[in-house]
Scaffold this motif. Structure first.
Motif, PDB file in Angstrom:
ATOM      1  N   ASP A 164      49.186  52.941  50.562  1.00 57.22           N
ATOM      2  CA  ASP A 164      48.956  51.758  51.339  1.00 57.22           C
ATOM      3  C   ASP A 164      49.592  50.551  50.669  1.00 57.22           C
ATOM      4  O   ASP A 164      49.904  50.577  49.484  1.00 57.22           O
ATOM      5  CB  ASP A 164      47.473  51.567  51.635  1.00 57.22           C
ATOM      6  CG  ASP A 164      46.621  51.171  50.451  1.00 57.22           C
ATOM      7  OD1 ASP A 164      47.141  50.582  49.493  1.00 57.22           O
ATOM      8  OD2 ASP A 164      45.413  51.428  50.503  1.00 57.22           O
ATOM      9  N   THR A 165      49.783  49.537  51.419  1.00 56.96           N
ATOM     10  CA  THR A 165      50.492  48.358  50.941  1.00 56.96           C
ATOM     11  C   THR A 165      49.781  47.683  49.777  1.00 56.96           C
ATOM     12  O   THR A 165      50.420  47.234  48.824  1.00 56.96           O
ATOM     13  CB  THR A 165      50.663  47.350  52.098  1.00 56.96           C
ATOM     14  OG1 THR A 165      51.322  48.018  53.170  1.00 56.96           O
ATOM     15  CG2 THR A 165      51.480  46.171  51.671  1.00 56.96           C
ATOM     16  N   GLU A 166      48.458  47.633  49.824  1.00 58.68           N
ATOM     17  CA  GLU A 166      47.697  46.984  48.748  1.00 58.68           C
ATOM     18  C   GLU A 166      47.882  47.701  47.412  1.00 58.68           C
ATOM     19  O   GLU A 166      48.096  47.073  46.377  1.00 58.68           O
ATOM     20  CB  GLU A 166      46.223  46.911  49.116  1.00 58.68           C
ATOM     21  CG  GLU A 166      45.397  46.162  48.090  1.00 58.68           C
ATOM     22  CD  GLU A 166      43.931  46.111  48.471  1.00 58.68           C
ATOM     23  OE1 GLU A 166      43.123  45.932  47.555  1.00 58.68           O
ATOM     24  OE2 GLU A 166      43.596  46.252  49.665  1.00 58.68           O
ATOM     25  N   ALA A 167      47.815  49.023  47.437  1.00 59.87           N
ATOM     26  CA  ALA A 167      47.969  49.798  46.203  1.00 59.87           C
ATOM     27  C   ALA A 167      49.376  49.650  45.638  1.00 59.87           C
ATOM     28  O   ALA A 167      49.557  49.476  44.432  1.00 59.87           O
ATOM     29  CB  ALA A 167      47.656  51.269  46.458  1.00 59.87           C
ATOM     30  N   PHE A 168      50.376  49.700  46.513  1.00 61.43           N
ATOM     31  CA  PHE A 168      51.749  49.496  46.044  1.00 61.43           C
ATOM     32  C   PHE A 168      51.909  48.098  45.463  1.00 61.43           C
ATOM     33  O   PHE A 168      52.587  47.912  44.451  1.00 61.43           O
ATOM     34  CB  PHE A 168      52.765  49.695  47.178  1.00 61.43           C
ATOM     35  CG  PHE A 168      53.142  51.131  47.402  1.00 61.43           C
ATOM     36  CD1 PHE A 168      53.665  51.899  46.378  1.00 61.43           C
ATOM     37  CD2 PHE A 168      52.983  51.711  48.637  1.00 61.43           C
ATOM     38  CE1 PHE A 168      54.016  53.224  46.577  1.00 61.43           C
ATOM     39  CE2 PHE A 168      53.340  53.035  48.860  1.00 61.43           C
ATOM     40  CZ  PHE A 168      53.851  53.786  47.830  1.00 61.43           C
ATOM     41  N   GLY A 169      51.305  47.115  46.091  1.00 58.85           N
ATOM     42  CA  GLY A 169      51.376  45.746  45.581  1.00 58.85           C
ATOM     43  C   GLY A 169      50.772  45.638  44.189  1.00 58.85           C
ATOM     44  O   GLY A 169      51.326  44.952  43.317  1.00 58.85           O
ATOM     45  N   ARG A 170      49.627  46.309  43.957  1.00 62.41           N
ATOM     46  CA  ARG A 170      48.997  46.286  42.631  1.00 62.41           C
ATOM     47  C   ARG A 170      49.912  46.923  41.590  1.00 62.41           C
ATOM     48  O   ARG A 170      50.072  46.413  40.479  1.00 62.41           O
ATOM     49  CB  ARG A 170      47.657  47.016  42.660  1.00 62.41           C
ATOM     50  CG  ARG A 170      46.529  46.232  43.271  1.00 62.41           C
ATOM     51  CD  ARG A 170      45.169  46.842  42.936  1.00 62.41           C
ATOM     52  NE  ARG A 170      45.073  48.268  43.178  1.00 62.41           N
ATOM     53  CZ  ARG A 170      44.700  48.821  44.332  1.00 62.41           C
ATOM     54  NH1 ARG A 170      44.391  48.062  45.369  1.00 62.41           N
ATOM     55  NH2 ARG A 170      44.631  50.120  44.462  1.00 62.41           N
ATOM     56  N   VAL A 171      50.500  48.044  41.937  1.00 62.44           N
ATOM     57  CA  VAL A 171      51.377  48.741  41.001  1.00 62.44           C
ATOM     58  C   VAL A 171      52.608  47.907  40.690  1.00 62.44           C
ATOM     59  O   VAL A 171      52.987  47.734  39.527  1.00 62.44           O
ATOM     60  CB  VAL A 171      51.787  50.121  41.553  1.00 62.44           C
ATOM     61  CG1 VAL A 171      52.879  50.745  40.701  1.00 62.44           C
ATOM     62  CG2 VAL A 171      50.587  51.037  41.620  1.00 62.44           C
ATOM     63  N   LEU A 172      53.247  47.391  41.712  1.00 65.16           N
ATOM     64  CA  LEU A 172      54.436  46.583  41.490  1.00 65.16           C
ATOM     65  C   LEU A 172      54.120  45.332  40.680  1.00 65.16           C
ATOM     66  O   LEU A 172      54.882  44.933  39.808  1.00 65.16           O
ATOM     67  CB  LEU A 172      55.087  46.210  42.825  1.00 65.16           C
ATOM     68  CG  LEU A 172      55.730  47.373  43.573  1.00 65.16           C
ATOM     69  CD1 LEU A 172      56.235  46.912  44.943  1.00 65.16           C
ATOM     70  CD2 LEU A 172      56.859  47.976  42.765  1.00 65.16           C
ATOM     71  N   GLY A 173      52.978  44.717  40.967  1.00 65.35           N
ATOM     72  CA  GLY A 173      52.568  43.547  40.203  1.00 65.35           C
ATOM     73  C   GLY A 173      52.316  43.893  38.747  1.00 65.35           C
ATOM     74  O   GLY A 173      52.730  43.165  37.839  1.00 65.35           O
ATOM     75  N   ALA A 174      51.655  45.010  38.506  1.00 64.79           N
ATOM     76  CA  ALA A 174      51.378  45.430  37.135  1.00 64.79           C
ATOM     77  C   ALA A 174      52.664  45.759  36.388  1.00 64.79           C
ATOM     78  O   ALA A 174      52.839  45.374  35.227  1.00 64.79           O
ATOM     79  CB  ALA A 174      50.446  46.641  37.138  1.00 64.79           C
TER      80      ALA A 174
END
Length: 69
Positions: free
Chosen positions: A1-11
């Motif tokens: 999902d977009t939220e999980a990808f966003g967390r990973v990319l941010g990290a």
């Protein structure tokens, strides 16, 4: 999902993980990495961070973090 990808990319964007791993590999290859409790703790922390990123990526792809690749 977009939220999980966003967390990973941010990290990943906020970490120096790849640079630190490259520095560790170079130090190991040259024999200059001192084996101290602090070094071991840092390596353990890095492994846990990588594991968390992997699990987030797997969940984002609809996979179970415990599943084999």
């Amino acid at each position: 999902d977009t939220e999980a990808f966003g967390r990973v990319l941010g990290a990943l964007g906020n970490s120096r993980l790849s640079q630190n791993l490259n520095q560790l590999a170079k130090a190991v290859n040259t024999g200059s990495l001192p084996v101290t409790p602090e070094t071991e703790a840092d390596l353990g922390a890095a492994c846990e961070e990588i594991k968390a990123l992997r699990n987030d990526l797997l969940r984002a792809l609809g996979k179970s973090p415990g599943a084999s690749p």
